[in-house]
Design a protein around this motif. Structure first.
Motif, mmCIF file in Angstrom:
data_model
loop_
_atom_site.group_PDB
_atom_site.id
_atom_site.type_symbol
_atom_site.label_atom_id
_atom_site.label_comp_id
_atom_site.label_asym_id
_atom_site.label_seq_id
_atom_site.Cartn_x
_atom_site.Cartn_y
_atom_site.Cartn_z
ATOM 1 N N HIS A 32 2.045 10.383 5.233
ATOM 2 C CA HIS A 32 1.121 11.149 4.389
ATOM 3 C C HIS A 32 -0.319 11.048 4.889
ATOM 4 C CE1 HIS A 32 4.117 12.167 1.525
ATOM 5 N NE2 HIS A 32 4.325 10.933 1.116
ATOM 6 N N LEU A 33 -0.563 10.192 5.870
ATOM 7 C CA LEU A 33 -1.943 9.939 6.285
ATOM 8 C C LEU A 33 -2.373 10.923 7.364
ATOM 9 C CD1 LEU A 33 -1.657 6.037 6.456
ATOM 10 C CD2 LEU A 33 -2.255 7.491 4.487
ATOM 11 N N ALA A 34 -3.670 11.253 7.356
ATOM 12 C CA ALA A 34 -4.180 12.200 8.352
ATOM 13 C C ALA A 34 -4.115 11.569 9.744
ATOM 14 C CB ALA A 34 -5.612 12.592 7.996
ATOM 15 N N ILE A 86 0.850 -1.199 0.000
ATOM 16 C CA ILE A 86 0.000 0.000 0.000
ATOM 17 C C ILE A 86 0.890 1.255 0.000
ATOM 18 C CG2 ILE A 86 -0.335 -0.230 2.530
ATOM 19 C CD1 ILE A 86 -2.799 1.398 0.058
ATOM 20 N N GLY A 87 0.575 2.193 -0.877
ATOM 21 C CA GLY A 87 1.468 3.339 -1.095
ATOM 22 C C GLY A 87 2.691 2.847 -1.843
ATOM 23 N N CYS A 88 2.446 2.024 -2.853
ATOM 24 C CA CYS A 88 3.534 1.297 -3.547
ATOM 25 C C CYS A 88 4.450 2.232 -4.334
ATOM 26 C CB CYS A 88 2.961 0.235 -4.481
ATOM 27 S SG CYS A 88 1.916 0.923 -5.799
ATOM 28 N N ALA A 111 3.842 -1.251 3.942
ATOM 29 C CA ALA A 111 3.510 0.180 3.872
ATOM 30 C C ALA A 111 4.830 0.929 4.064
ATOM 31 C CB ALA A 111 2.495 0.544 4.944
ATOM 32 N N LEU A 112 5.523 1.153 2.967
ATOM 33 C CA LEU A 112 6.890 1.677 3.053
ATOM 34 C C LEU A 112 6.917 3.173 2.766
ATOM 35 C CD1 LEU A 112 8.846 -1.174 1.200
ATOM 36 C CD2 LEU A 112 8.217 -1.002 3.617
ATOM 37 N N HIS A 113 7.432 3.899 3.711
ATOM 38 C CA HIS A 113 7.626 5.343 3.544
ATOM 39 C C HIS A 113 6.377 6.032 3.004
ATOM 40 C CE1 HIS A 113 11.764 4.398 4.451
ATOM 41 N NE2 HIS A 113 12.014 5.687 4.536
ATOM 42 N N MET A 114 5.254 5.705 3.606
ATOM 43 C CA MET A 114 4.012 6.362 3.173
ATOM 44 C C MET A 114 3.110 6.802 4.324
ATOM 45 S SD MET A 114 1.291 4.207 3.668
ATOM 46 C CE MET A 114 0.163 4.875 2.453
ATOM 47 N N VAL A 131 -6.164 1.427 -7.284
ATOM 48 C CA VAL A 131 -6.122 2.803 -6.788
ATOM 49 C C VAL A 131 -6.906 2.783 -5.481
ATOM 50 C CG1 VAL A 131 -6.773 5.188 -7.247
ATOM 51 C CG2 VAL A 131 -5.921 3.743 -9.111
ATOM 52 N N ALA A 132 -6.202 3.002 -4.377
ATOM 53 C CA ALA A 132 -6.827 2.804 -3.064
ATOM 54 C C ALA A 132 -6.254 3.778 -2.059
ATOM 55 C CB ALA A 132 -6.578 1.364 -2.587
ATOM 56 N N ASP A 133 -7.082 4.119 -1.066
ATOM 57 C CA ASP A 133 -6.672 5.016 0.010
ATOM 58 C C ASP A 133 -6.358 4.169 1.244
ATOM 59 O OD1 ASP A 133 -6.425 6.839 2.052
ATOM 60 O OD2 ASP A 133 -8.219 7.982 1.512
ATOM 61 N N ALA A 134 -5.161 4.320 1.763
ATOM 62 C CA ALA A 134 -4.736 3.527 2.926
ATOM 63 C C ALA A 134 -5.626 3.772 4.140
ATOM 64 C CB ALA A 134 -3.293 3.865 3.282
ATOM 65 N N GLU A 135 -6.357 4.875 4.138
ATOM 66 C CA GLU A 135 -7.221 5.166 5.294
ATOM 67 C C GLU A 135 -8.633 4.625 5.098
ATOM 68 O OE1 GLU A 135 -5.862 8.560 7.756
ATOM 69 O OE2 GLU A 135 -5.569 9.486 5.799
ATOM 70 N N ALA A 161 -0.975 -1.119 -4.592
ATOM 71 C CA ALA A 161 -2.033 -0.138 -4.330
ATOM 72 C C ALA A 161 -1.437 1.219 -3.990
ATOM 73 C CB ALA A 161 -2.909 -0.630 -3.181
ATOM 74 N N ASP A 162 -2.079 2.248 -4.475
ATOM 75 C CA ASP A 162 -1.636 3.621 -4.200
ATOM 76 C C ASP A 162 -2.819 4.530 -4.477
ATOM 77 O OD1 ASP A 162 1.490 4.920 -4.093
ATOM 78 O OD2 ASP A 162 -0.122 6.296 -4.669
ATOM 79 N N ARG A 163 -2.819 5.693 -3.842
ATOM 80 C CA ARG A 163 -3.890 6.659 -4.150
ATOM 81 C C ARG A 163 -3.688 7.286 -5.510
ATOM 82 N NH1 ARG A 163 -5.903 11.081 0.067
ATOM 83 N NH2 ARG A 163 -6.841 11.876 -1.836
ATOM 84 N N SER A 164 -2.456 7.270 -5.975
ATOM 85 C CA SER A 164 -2.153 7.909 -7.260
ATOM 86 C C SER A 164 -2.233 6.886 -8.398
ATOM 87 C CB SER A 164 -0.742 8.500 -7.200
ATOM 88 O OG SER A 164 -0.237 8.674 -8.501
HETATM 89 C C1 LIG Z 1 7.308 8.427 -0.547
HETATM 90 S S1 LIG Z 1 6.286 7.489 -1.605
HETATM 91 C C2 LIG Z 1 6.793 5.841 -1.181
HETATM 92 C C3 LIG Z 1 6.606 4.872 -2.310
HETATM 93 C C4 LIG Z 1 7.079 3.438 -2.067
HETATM 94 N N1 LIG Z 1 6.379 2.782 -0.980
HETATM 95 C C5 LIG Z 1 8.567 3.408 -1.829
HETATM 96 O O1 LIG Z 1 8.978 3.135 -0.693
HETATM 97 O O2 LIG Z 1 9.318 3.656 -2.784
HETATM 98 C C6 LIG Z 1 4.693 7.637 -0.862
HETATM 99 C C7 LIG Z 1 3.565 7.012 -1.682
HETATM 100 O O3 LIG Z 1 2.377 6.950 -0.872
HETATM 101 C C8 LIG Z 1 1.266 7.280 -1.673
HETATM 102 N N2 LIG Z 1 0.185 7.732 -0.809
HETATM 103 C C9 LIG Z 1 0.079 8.887 -0.125
HETATM 104 N N3 LIG Z 1 -1.050 8.933 0.578
HETATM 105 C C10 LIG Z 1 -1.694 7.750 0.361
HETATM 106 C C11 LIG Z 1 -2.914 7.185 0.816
HETATM 107 N N4 LIG Z 1 -3.720 7.846 1.644
HETATM 108 N N5 LIG Z 1 -3.241 5.947 0.396
HETATM 109 C C12 LIG Z 1 -2.451 5.263 -0.471
HETATM 110 N N6 LIG Z 1 -1.277 5.751 -0.939
HETATM 111 C C13 LIG Z 1 -0.898 6.985 -0.525
HETATM 112 C C14 LIG Z 1 1.786 8.335 -2.632
HETATM 113 O O4 LIG Z 1 0.966 8.475 -3.775
HETATM 114 C C15 LIG Z 1 3.184 7.805 -2.939
HETATM 115 O O5 LIG Z 1 3.183 6.945 -4.042
#
Ligand SMILES: C[S@@+](CC[C@H](N)C(=O)[O-])C[C@H]1O[C@@H](n2cnc3c(N)ncnc32)[C@H](O)[C@@H]1O
Length: 248
Positions: A114-116, A46-48, A108-111, A90-94, A67-70
């Motif tokens: 970004h979550l509220a 998630i947040g791939c 869920a790597l380095h993402m 296309v999915a929202d982690a929340e 999965a990613d929001r983008s």
């Molecule tokens: C810094 S990148 C990390 C990407 C990847 N996991 C990596 O480690 O290379 C953060 C990613 O999280 C995604 N993202 C941000 N908010 C998100 C959300 N609410 N749900 C899913 N993805 C989200 C962004 O679109 C972005 O692709």
């Protein structure tokens, strides 16, 4: 944030290029060693992002959901992942709409920063894990890319520390996982980037939301601050991340 910063892969690629150019270690390989996926497992990333974790031969034969929001990230990740059984979402982690017990591993790597409500979102991932499944979460840790943020403070007016750590630090991530899962393994990752070229630094700083908002107006100040810093000699930037593995 996602629409502006991650509407295309270019901002993430600019930051990834600094890591790719100066890393002395293989971060994504290190993550794979610790998560130890097995053939046949169902995995959600998630947040791939652009799918860099999956861009290597010899991966286990997992069934992978990227999965990613983008949408742009999902498309890039699907194109890059060297895994035969893969689908994009296309999915929202929340607000994940997956079935309970569906995954053997969630990454869920380095993402999460970004979550509220990152702690709540992580807690809501626990029921998606099959018995014995694990959640692997990575974040930047205190001190990450130290002097880079001093340059950002000078040219973009940011606080002089990694903004992702300010929002959801390694300490906060560990506490959230302990609260949601009871037990968590922590693995610390460190590297040192010795940077002597201005361009990767300029590109990194220019990719940040504050620079993007200012547009071309930010470029002269970024260049001046980077040049001034490099005049004093190569920059030594510590890379600090933490990977947590929690079991469902
Ligand atoms: C810094 S990148 C990390 C990407 C990847 N996991 C990596 O480690 O290379 C953060 C990613 O999280 C995604 N993202 C941000 N908010 C998100 C959300 N609410 N749900 C899913 N993805 C989200 C962004 O679109 C972005 O692709």
């Amino acid at each position: 944030m996602v629409e502006g910063q991650y509407g295309t892969t270019s901002n993430l690629a600019a930051r990834g290029a600094l890591h790719a150019r100066y890393a002395t270690r293989d971060w994504f390989g290190w993550v794979h060693e610790r998560v130890a996926l097995r053939d046949g497992e169902a995995v959600l990333d998630i947040g791939c992002g652009a799918g860099w974790l999956w861009d290597r031969p010899g991966l286990p034969e997992v069934t992978l959901t990227l999965a990613d929001r983008s949408p742009a990230m999902v498309e890039a990740a699907l194109g890059r992942a060297q895994v035969a059984e893969k689908t994009g979402a296309v999915a929202d982690a929340e607000a994940l709409g997956f079935a309970a017990g569906q995954f053997d591993a969630i990454l869920a790597l380095h993402m999460a920063y970004h979550l509220a409500e990152p702690a709540e979102a992580l807690a809501q991932m626990a029921p998606l894990l099959a018995e014995g499944g694990r959640l692997a979460l990575s974040v930047n840790a205190t001190g990450n890319l130290g002097a880079l943020w001093e340059i950002a403070a000078e040219c973009l007016g940011l606080p002089p520390m990694d903004p992702s750590v300010a929002v959801f630090s390694d300490i906060a991530a560990e506490a959230a996982l302990v609260a949601a899962f009871g037990q968590v393994e922590r693995h610390d990752y460190a590297d040192l980037y010795v940077v002597s070229e201005p361009e990767p630094l300029v590109a990194y700083l220019s990719s940040l939301p504050e620079a993007q908002e200012a547009g071309a107006d930010a470029t002269p100040a970024i260049r001046a601050a980077v040049d001034a810093a490099l005049e004093r000699g190569p920059l030594e930037l510590p890379r600090r991340s933490a990977l947590f593995v929690a079991r469902g």
